[in-house]
Design a protein around this motif. Structure first.
Motif: not given
Length: 227
Positions: A153, A157, A183-184, A187, A190-191
Motif C-alpha cells: 500500500l 501511493r 484514506q491511508v 486502507e 482493511e488490508g
C-alpha cells in the motif's frame, strides 16, 4: 497550513548579456522580510560598482509579502517583470536580485523588461526548486503477517518510509501528505483486518528530491543570507 508550496531548496546564480550589458541574477531562500533585506544588503555590498541592483521577493505560505524595486531603472521595467516571473512560477520564500552592469547601449523599455525577466529565469534554472508538502509523520505497528500488505500500500501511493524496525513487531515510520492520512489509515486497517496500529506523531512540511526525503532542517540546509 497550505497543502503544498513551491520554494527554493538551493539558490543559484544566472547571468545573461544583452547589448554588452551584464545581468546577474542571484536567487536565495528567505523565510522573512528581514532575511530578504539582509540578502539584498549583501548583494549591494558585493556589487557595489554595479549600475543597478533590482530585486523582487515573495514571502509566506500564501505569498502574503510581495515587494519589488526598479532601483533607478525606468518605472516598471525591472522589479515588476522580475516579480511576475516569480508569481507565474508560483514560488514563495524567495528573493531574486538582478545586478546590471551597463554596457553603453540603451535597451529601451521592452528590452529592459525582456532582459530582467530572462535573467530571473536563468537564475531559477541554476537553482534547485522543490515542492514542499504539508504532511504527517505516522508510526505503523503491525505483526509480520500484515507487513507485506502495508508495504504494498505504501509503495503504490509512493509514500516515503523514514525507518523500519523489526522486533517482535514491525514498526514502520512514514511521511505522507496530510490530505491522504485518513484514506491511508482506512486502507491499512482493511488490508490487515484491523491488526495494524497507527498513530500520527507530528505534522510538518517535507519534500522528496532525487529519492531523498527532506524535512525539518534538511529543507533549509542550503540557506545562506550571504550572496
Amino acid at each position: 497550513m497550505v497543502e503544498q508550496l513551491r520554494t527554493v531548496y538551493q539558490g543559484g546564480v544566472g547571468e545573461i548579456v544583452e547589448k554588452k550589458s551584464r545581468f546577474i541574477a542571484t536567487v536565495r531562500l528567505v523565510e522573512s522580510e528581514e532575511e530578504a533585506l539582509t540578502v539584498l544588503e549583501a548583494a549591494r555590498k558585493k556589487y557595489w560598482d554595479a549600475t543597478h541592483n533590482c530585486f523582487a521577493y515573495v514571502i509566506g505560505e500564501r505569498r502574503e509579502t510581495v515587494r519589488c524595486s526598479d532601483d533607478g531603472e525606468p518605472s516598471g521595467t525591472a522589479g515588476r517583470p522580475m516579480l511576475d516571473v516569480l508569481l507565474g512560477e508560483e514560488i514563495t520564500n524567495i528573493i531574486v536580485i538582478v545586478t546590471r552592469y551597463f554596457g553603453g547601449t540603451l535597451l529601451g523599455t521592452g528590452g529592459l523588461v525582456r532582459a530582467y525577466s530572462r535573467a530571473v529565469q536563468e537564475g531559477l534554472a541554476n537553482s534547485r526548486i522543490i515542492d514542499r508538502k504539508y504532511g504527517v509523520r505516522m508510526e505503523i505497528r503491525s505483526d509480520y503477517t500484515g507487513i507485506g500488505k502495508i508495504q504494498y500500500l505504501l509503495a503504490s501511493r509512493q509514500i516515503p518510509v523514514l525507518d523500519t524496525q523489526y522486533t517482535d513487531q514491525v514498526v514502520t515510520e512514514v511521511l505522507l501528505p496530510k490530505g491522504q492520512a485518513d484514506q491511508v489509515r482506512a486502507e491499512i486497517t482493511e488490508g490487515t483486518n484491523g491488526r495494524a496500529e497507527m498513530r500520527e506523531t507530528e505534522e510538518l512540511y517535507f519534500a522528496v528530491l532525487d529519492g531523498e526525503i527532506l524535512y525539518k532542517d534538511a529543507l533549509t540546509q542550503h540557506k545562506t543570507l550571504q550572496v
